[in-house]
Design an enzyme around this catalytic site. Sequence first.
Site, PDB file in Angstrom:
ATOM      1  N   CYS B  78      -1.854  -0.756  -0.171  1.00 32.55           N
ATOM      2  CA  CYS B  78      -0.900  -0.859  -1.287  1.00 32.55           C
ATOM      3  C   CYS B  78      -1.597  -0.568  -2.624  1.00 32.55           C
ATOM      4  CB  CYS B  78      -0.197  -2.207  -1.272  1.00 32.55           C
ATOM      5  SG  CYS B  78       1.225  -2.260  -2.373  1.00 32.55           S
ATOM      6  N   HIS B 169       1.183  -3.519   4.027  1.00 34.09           N
ATOM      7  CA  HIS B 169       0.193  -4.597   4.009  1.00 34.09           C
ATOM      8  C   HIS B 169      -0.124  -5.121   5.407  1.00 34.09           C
ATOM      9  CE1 HIS B 169       0.272  -5.190  -0.354  1.00 34.09           C
ATOM     10  NE2 HIS B 169       1.584  -5.030  -0.298  1.00 34.09           N
ATOM     11  N   GLU B 171      -2.440  -6.865   6.061  1.00 31.28           N
ATOM     12  CA  GLU B 171      -3.000  -8.204   5.835  1.00 31.28           C
ATOM     13  C   GLU B 171      -1.921  -9.289   5.786  1.00 31.28           C
ATOM     14  OE1 GLU B 171      -2.814  -5.781   3.597  1.00 31.28           O
ATOM     15  OE2 GLU B 171      -2.699  -6.515   1.516  1.00 31.28           O
TER      16      GLU B 171
END
Lengths: 294, 198
Positions: B78, B169, B171
């Site tokens: 991102c 993302h 994550e």
Amino acid sequence: MAQQGTERVKRGMAEMQKGGVIMDVVNAEQARIAEAAGAVAVMALERVPADIRAAGGVARMADPTIVEEVMAAVSIPVMAKARIGHFVEAKVLEALGVDYIDESEVLTPADEVFHINKGDFTVPFVCGARDLGEALRRIGEGASMIRTKGEPGTGNIVEAVRHQRMMQSQIRKIASMSTDELMAEAKAIGAPYELLKQVHETGKLPVVNFAAGGVATPADAALMMHLGSDGVFVGSGIFKSDNPERFARAIVEATTHYEDYALIGNLSKNLGNAMKGIDVTSLLENERMAVRGW
Amino acid sequence: MKIGVLALQGAVAEHIQLLQQAGAEAVTVKRVEQLDELDGLVLPGGESTAIGKLMKKYGFDVALQEFSAQKKPLFGTCAGLIILAGEIEGQDWTHLGLMNMKVARNAFGRQRESFEIDLPIPGVAEDFRAVFIRAPLIREVGDNVNILARYKDEIVAARQGHLLCASFHPELTDDSRMHAYFLQMVKEYRSQVAVGTV
């Protein structure tokens, strides 16, 4: 199928703000100063909390013109405040396209019993809390981010410290409890049981937890990071200081490098005066914003 | 294998967690001096304007050019993708300008337009849960850039040699397959170092 407004998408937005500073602004010019200083988001308001205190009367959602002006001026996320329980103000802000709504005790509450049902929105919410029970009640209603209430518009960090210390010590306590004790604790602090169980299992809040309400200097911001905050809101502290641009940059850097005391010392040199501030004990009970909401 | 996560601002802990899950030693990086001891670096999601300003202030803009010149792998998600981009739509400057691609910031709109969806990423996963938050898009890539994933014909993940990026993302999930793919790139780099080709 693409899914919008999921818990992960709403909470994830707050995860991206971690380690950053969110600044209150009242017009496009201030928003640009905040963005240039490295703010991760701005809160668009009609008045900063210190001026709301001074003005008295009923404080409401900002004029949409101000919110739109700020949204047009910067590329970082824009937040705006709705009154506690005023779900129509919140729906209006969502329709305007703000990136985050703060259901905020800084404004005059519209409902003394019920907070907004935040699960009902695509846009995420941040809410204030003084302790773990209050934080988990707000998360239970759908808040995707928590901040300490502190005492807004005072430039006095004492209440934010009290609230963050309380929350962190309660989290440590819950994490070390036996599972048998959780239901009684949920009852005692008025927290939804399932959320309390999550805190027990993970040892942390299920959402991002910022500091707010009284941050006025780089050292204040660093203090709140040490106490376990994921980031910092600065309300009146920037644009009520002598030199907003320098204060904004210094608070951003102190938040990132909160363990580098020599750096924070350098950042604090010749900054000019911080906002004047108010001794919280001098406030009358009805002048305290932190006691709004439950 | 020691991987750093640039920790100036953003979702740092989540990347550390997934790197560890994928088998690497992971550390937070706040100072340029730490870069020497690393085999690779993750540029996390966050606010690219804030991260970019702090990078410049603390010399990461120059230090990461050198890091990349040594062919040490970089992975940007991102905001990290914007930091890596060689061209950013609507502005005449870049952050690191390392990847041969043009990107658009906030390309899907505001937060209410943010979304999640399962995407196939060849070589990584058939059904990777991709979480897009005020996400950027890759508008165009140069010849030396491999497109790894698309969403509705738009490019959302790419690789250029030792550089990897995604507009979503990874994550924000507990799926470490994209991080495992990055660690494979780091292994390739280390074997090249071992035979002296970089």
